[in-house]
Scaffold this active site. Structure first.
Site, PDB file in Angstrom:
ATOM      1  N   TYR A 171      -2.344  -0.834   9.851  1.00  0.00           N
ATOM      2  CA  TYR A 171      -2.411  -1.290   8.456  1.00  0.00           C
ATOM      3  C   TYR A 171      -1.131  -0.896   7.716  1.00  0.00           C
ATOM      4  CZ  TYR A 171      -4.187  -1.776   3.672  1.00  0.00           C
ATOM      5  OH  TYR A 171      -4.347  -2.131   2.355  1.00  0.00           O
ATOM      6  N   SER A 213       0.843  -1.210   0.000  1.00  0.00           N
ATOM      7  CA  SER A 213       0.000   0.000   0.000  1.00  0.00           C
ATOM      8  C   SER A 213       0.866   1.244   0.000  1.00  0.00           C
ATOM      9  CB  SER A 213      -0.900   0.005   1.236  1.00  0.00           C
ATOM     10  OG  SER A 213      -1.552   1.248   1.374  1.00  0.00           O
TER      11      SER A 213
END
Length: 278
Positions: free
Chosen positions: A188, A175
């Protein structure tokens, strides 16, 4: 008081033979990485039931390769694909945090489709909470799913991938959150950054026998948008030079290249975010 020891400074230089499990390849038979890694023929995609995972499964089939995929819940769309290509697919319901089930899936997929020589670590869970409001239990759950489980899966696949001097390709779906700070994504982002770091180390450990790279998408319209409000989403879109958020269709061609083309890319993070991180 003694000085802290830098483990890198005292660790002997790695050789091809000392980085490969001794029970899979006999010492002295490890090939050097002096030839191109062939296109993948059997690809395992984690989390292939929906969204990007399902698009990746479709891409592998369209490329003529065989595909194994698992998810907690098998969607009708994935069931239809498996029915349409019964000779080239293996699908099962597996929780990625269940190590025994994942190991069994890898063995069964190899038995049905042949030696796995491609892996896409796609399965993950999102986060929608500021760190101060994130419980220790939720932190542990996100780390277990997004970091520990992919590393365990990668180890299991590698043991079949390199058997009998095999070669292969691994793609980590990470990400842009690992590169940039976004409120509400602390754990995350930490897990995705951990996968990027593991990717680079694996690329060195495998000495060119396995090409290991990451794709770091920007905000998905279908994934991270649920974390943000409309105002935040509009602000991110305005700051993105391409003027739009990332879609799964933007990631698929990059994954196809890393799995099937002779690019010699290894140990790299390819960011696909419309330029929002520049």
């Amino acid at each position: 008081m003694s000085e802290p020891v830098d483990p890198v400074a005292v660790t002997p230089a790695a050789t091809p033979t000392d980085t490969v499990p001794s029970d899979t390849v006999p010492s002295g038979t490890v090939p050097s990485g002096d030839t191109a890694v062939p296109p993948a023929q059997v690809v395992l995609v984690s989390g292939g039931s929906r969204g990007l995972g399902l698009a990746l499964v479709r891409m592998v089939l369209a490329a003529g390769a065989r595909v194994a995929t698992f998810a907690r819940t098998i969607t009708p769309e994935l069931q239809a694909l498996a029915a349409a290509f019964p000779e080239r697919t293996y699908v099962a319901s597996v929780d990625i945090t269940d190590t025994a089930a994942v190991t069994a899936f890898v063995k069964e997929a190899s038995a049905r489709l042949g030696r796995i020589d491609g892996l896409v670590n796609n399965a993950a869970v999102g986060q929608d909470s500021m760190h101060l409001q994130t419980s220790p239990e939720d932190i542990a759950r996100i780390v277990a799913t997004n970091l520990t489980a992919p590393l365990v899966l990668t180890r299991a696949v590698l043991r079949t991938m390199i058997r009998r001097n095999g070669r292969g390709r691994i793609v980590m779906i990470t990400s842009v959150g690992a590169q940039r700070g976004y409120a509400g994504l602390t754990t995350y982002a930490a897990t995705k950054g951990g996968l990027d770091a593991a990717m680079r180390t694996l690329a060195r450990e495998m000495h060119g026998r396995v090409l290991v790279n990451s794709i770091a998408p920007g905000f998905f319209a279908s994934e991270m948008s649920s974390v943000l409000g409309a105002d935040q989403l509009d602000a991110i879109t305005r700051r993105t030079p391409s003027g739009r958020l990332v879609e799964p269709e933007n990631i698929v061609p990059i994954a196809r290249m890393l799995l099937f083309d002779d690019t010699n890319l290894n140990g790299q993070v390819i960011t696909v975010d419309g330029g929002s991180s520049i």
